[in-house]
Design a protein around this motif. Sequence first.
Motif, PDB file in Angstrom:
ATOM      1  N   LYS A  15      44.589 -30.149  73.945  1.00 34.81           N
ATOM      2  CA  LYS A  15      43.850 -30.771  72.836  1.00 34.81           C
ATOM      3  C   LYS A  15      44.723 -31.179  71.647  1.00 34.81           C
ATOM      4  O   LYS A  15      45.703 -30.506  71.331  1.00 34.81           O
ATOM      5  N   TYR A  16      44.278 -32.245  71.012  1.00 38.64           N
ATOM      6  CA  TYR A  16      44.726 -32.635  69.672  1.00 38.64           C
ATOM      7  C   TYR A  16      43.801 -31.876  68.731  1.00 38.64           C
ATOM      8  O   TYR A  16      42.596 -32.106  68.738  1.00 38.64           O
ATOM      9  N   TRP A  17      44.357 -30.947  67.970  1.00 37.06           N
ATOM     10  CA  TRP A  17      43.478 -30.144  67.109  1.00 37.06           C
ATOM     11  C   TRP A  17      44.196 -29.828  65.806  1.00 37.06           C
ATOM     12  O   TRP A  17      44.872 -28.820  65.671  1.00 37.06           O
ATOM     13  N   GLY A  18      44.098 -30.744  64.870  1.00 35.77           N
ATOM     14  CA  GLY A  18      44.701 -30.561  63.554  1.00 35.77           C
ATOM     15  C   GLY A  18      45.629 -31.713  63.208  1.00 35.77           C
ATOM     16  O   GLY A  18      46.305 -32.255  64.070  1.00 35.77           O
ATOM     17  N   LYS A  19      45.577 -32.079  61.913  1.00 38.60           N
ATOM     18  CA  LYS A  19      46.444 -33.170  61.434  1.00 38.60           C
ATOM     19  C   LYS A  19      47.460 -32.617  60.451  1.00 38.60           C
ATOM     20  O   LYS A  19      47.125 -31.749  59.647  1.00 38.60           O
ATOM     21  N   ARG A  20      48.659 -33.188  60.491  1.00 36.78           N
ATOM     22  CA  ARG A  20      49.615 -32.863  59.428  1.00 36.78           C
ATOM     23  C   ARG A  20      49.585 -33.924  58.344  1.00 36.78           C
ATOM     24  O   ARG A  20      50.101 -33.725  57.254  1.00 36.78           O
ATOM     25  N   GLY A 136      42.758 -45.446  63.606  1.00 35.60           N
ATOM     26  CA  GLY A 136      41.300 -45.571  63.598  1.00 35.60           C
ATOM     27  C   GLY A 136      40.681 -44.219  63.935  1.00 35.60           C
ATOM     28  O   GLY A 136      39.763 -43.731  63.272  1.00 35.60           O
ATOM     29  N   SER A 137      41.209 -43.597  64.992  1.00 32.54           N
ATOM     30  CA  SER A 137      40.818 -42.257  65.403  1.00 32.54           C
ATOM     31  C   SER A 137      41.976 -41.750  66.250  1.00 32.54           C
ATOM     32  O   SER A 137      42.433 -42.465  67.156  1.00 32.54           O
ATOM     33  N   GLY A 138      42.443 -40.538  65.963  1.00 40.27           N
ATOM     34  CA  GLY A 138      43.657 -40.060  66.621  1.00 40.27           C
ATOM     35  C   GLY A 138      43.630 -40.214  68.135  1.00 40.27           C
ATOM     36  O   GLY A 138      44.535 -40.804  68.737  1.00 40.27           O
ATOM     37  N   SER A 139      42.550 -39.712  68.752  1.00 41.55           N
ATOM     38  CA  SER A 139      42.501 -39.710  70.221  1.00 41.55           C
ATOM     39  C   SER A 139      42.493 -41.128  70.804  1.00 41.55           C
ATOM     40  O   SER A 139      42.759 -41.312  71.992  1.00 41.55           O
ATOM     41  N   ALA A 140      42.214 -42.144  69.979  1.00 40.48           N
ATOM     42  CA  ALA A 140      42.201 -43.532  70.465  1.00 40.48           C
ATOM     43  C   ALA A 140      43.591 -43.998  70.890  1.00 40.48           C
ATOM     44  O   ALA A 140      43.714 -44.886  71.740  1.00 40.48           O
ATOM     45  N   CYS A 141      44.635 -43.378  70.331  1.00 43.25           N
ATOM     46  CA  CYS A 141      45.991 -43.836  70.682  1.00 43.25           C
ATOM     47  C   CYS A 141      46.289 -43.578  72.153  1.00 43.25           C
ATOM     48  O   CYS A 141      47.137 -44.229  72.736  1.00 43.25           O
ATOM     49  N   ARG A 142      45.555 -42.621  72.765  1.00 41.72           N
ATOM     50  CA  ARG A 142      45.783 -42.318  74.189  1.00 41.72           C
ATOM     51  C   ARG A 142      45.058 -43.301  75.099  1.00 41.72           C
ATOM     52  O   ARG A 142      45.443 -43.502  76.247  1.00 41.72           O
ATOM     53  N   SER A 143      43.976 -43.916  74.586  1.00 45.31           N
ATOM     54  CA  SER A 143      43.158 -44.806  75.430  1.00 45.31           C
ATOM     55  C   SER A 143      43.794 -46.178  75.646  1.00 45.31           C
ATOM     56  O   SER A 143      43.223 -47.013  76.342  1.00 45.31           O
ATOM     57  N   LEU A 190      31.531 -32.845  62.988  1.00 40.35           N
ATOM     58  CA  LEU A 190      32.365 -33.889  63.582  1.00 40.35           C
ATOM     59  C   LEU A 190      33.777 -33.359  63.819  1.00 40.35           C
ATOM     60  O   LEU A 190      34.250 -32.502  63.089  1.00 40.35           O
ATOM     61  N   SER A 191      34.440 -33.922  64.830  1.00 42.38           N
ATOM     62  CA  SER A 191      35.780 -33.420  65.149  1.00 42.38           C
ATOM     63  C   SER A 191      36.713 -33.517  63.941  1.00 42.38           C
ATOM     64  O   SER A 191      37.519 -32.622  63.693  1.00 42.38           O
ATOM     65  N   ARG A 192      36.585 -34.599  63.179  1.00 40.38           N
ATOM     66  CA  ARG A 192      37.465 -34.804  62.020  1.00 40.38           C
ATOM     67  C   ARG A 192      37.311 -33.671  61.007  1.00 40.38           C
ATOM     68  O   ARG A 192      38.263 -33.103  60.522  1.00 40.38           O
ATOM     69  N   GLU A 193      36.055 -33.361  60.722  1.00 35.29           N
ATOM     70  CA  GLU A 193      35.740 -32.310  59.746  1.00 35.29           C
ATOM     71  C   GLU A 193      36.117 -30.929  60.312  1.00 35.29           C
ATOM     72  O   GLU A 193      36.673 -30.088  59.611  1.00 35.29           O
TER      73      GLU A 193
HETATM   74  C1  DP6 Z   1      38.442 -32.075  70.206  1.00 34.67           C
HETATM   75  O1  DP6 Z   1      40.294 -38.218  67.700  1.00 34.67           O
HETATM   76  O2  DP6 Z   1      37.837 -37.714  67.269  1.00 34.67           O
HETATM   77  O3  DP6 Z   1      38.300 -34.268  71.102  1.00 34.67           O
HETATM   78  O4  DP6 Z   1      41.493 -38.413  64.617  1.00 34.67           O
HETATM   79  O5  DP6 Z   1      39.777 -37.421  63.133  1.00 34.67           O
HETATM   80  O6  DP6 Z   1      39.192 -39.392  64.575  1.00 34.67           O
HETATM   81  P1  DP6 Z   1      40.031 -38.144  64.420  1.00 34.67           P
HETATM   82  O7  DP6 Z   1      39.567 -37.118  65.550  1.00 34.67           O
HETATM   83  P2  DP6 Z   1      39.264 -37.337  67.094  1.00 34.67           P
HETATM   84  O8  DP6 Z   1      39.485 -35.836  67.589  1.00 34.67           O
HETATM   85  C2  DP6 Z   1      39.447 -35.462  68.911  1.00 34.67           C
HETATM   86  C3  DP6 Z   1      39.454 -33.975  69.010  1.00 34.67           C
HETATM   87  C4  DP6 Z   1      39.157 -33.423  70.373  1.00 34.67           C
HETATM   88  C5  DP6 Z   1      40.435 -33.128  71.172  1.00 34.67           C
HETATM   89  C6  DP6 Z   1      41.152 -34.328  71.755  1.00 34.67           C
HETATM   90  O9  DP6 Z   1      40.530 -35.352  72.091  1.00 34.67           O
HETATM   91  O10 DP6 Z   1      42.384 -34.192  71.946  1.00 34.67           O
END
Ligand code: DP6
Length: 326
Positions: A15-20, A136-143, A190-193
């Motif tokens: 998972k992506y979980w947390g921003k720096r 736009g949203s972190g996880s979008a960079c993988r798509s 929300l995931s961001r929050e």
């Molecule tokens: C739990 O990409 O929705 O799905 O960057 O703030 O838009 P923002 O968050 P987002 O977070 C995804 C979090 C997750 C884990 C993941 O997809 O890696």
Amino acid sequence: MQATARAHTNIALIKYWGKRDEELFLPTNSNLSITLDRFFTTTSVVFDRTLTSDQFFLNGKLASGEETAKIARLLDIIRKMGGKDIYAKVDSDNQVPTAAGFASSASGFAALAAAATKAIGLDVDEKTLSIIARQGSGSACRSIYGGYVEWQKGEKEDGSDCYAKQILEEDAWDLSILSVLLESKQKKVLSREGMKRTVDTSVFYDGWLKTVEQDLQVAKAAIADRDFIRLGEVLEKNALKMHATTLGADPPFMYWQSATFDVMYEVQALREAGIHAYFTIDAGPNVKVICRPEDEQAVKEAMLKIPTVQDVFICHPGPGITYITE
Ligand code: DP6
Ligand code: ADP
């Protein structure tokens, strides 16, 4: 000045979980996902000099001011890169349940980045597209990519080394990813929050940071060796650890509902019965179950027997960005 692009959603195994950095969407840890064949977003962008603001239609309906502001922020970045100050009309169609924990934001922002850069006349490579979509949203960079994808956290403050890369093509290793849709009512964090609160306050966040890199290395090695059990074990552990951090936050929160537990216990029961299945959960109550393709029907049937399960969608590794010409 028009273009249409399609992007598929992805599910994180690590998972992506947390921003720096919250402005630039720079993550605290590198992470890994599979792009899914079944769920996708198709977005058309027209830059039009007669418009006096950006217009955003989501699934045929004019989107709220808040949603439009999010896409306008990404369009601003693209307008600046393209050196053109023109507003856009954006039409987006989600072939994925919106805001149900099925990552519509990942496919949505990846498709927007691809369509808008093309419409404005920028010739960008996939790395640049990944950097744009990330904002736009972190996880979008993988798509941006198909198959198995790693998002490297990078070191630089400007985010120029923070983008995703394909590590294995979609047809190189078939796995089944079952998206299990539950009856859920509770309003979600929300995931961001949720990730922000966890980074700022969770007493367990250190444990996450100390072990996530090792989890990623194990997952990458398992993918390289096509070792399903090793991959399954580490992805399930990683998801449980991510959710454990939410319990140590202040105020604490939890994404799971009782139906989430029903699915987790059933996955464990399947394993005890000799079917190798593993679960992962994002920022919501729904569960994704990963298994070998030969077991997908048995796993689906087991899931559908759970009274709180509404539906099960079987996915496989899917493609990256495609452009659509009418
Ligand atoms: C739990 O990409 O929705 O799905 O960057 O703030 O838009 P923002 O968050 P987002 O977070 C995804 C979090 C997750 C884990 C993941 O997809 O890696
Ligand atoms: P999900 O689990 O579906 O990603 P999120 O709450 O993380 O749920 O994201 C949903 C938000 O993503 C929506 O409120 C909207 O702002 C944005 N979004 C969804 N679909 C699109 C789209 N096609 N284009 C642009 N933004 C989108």
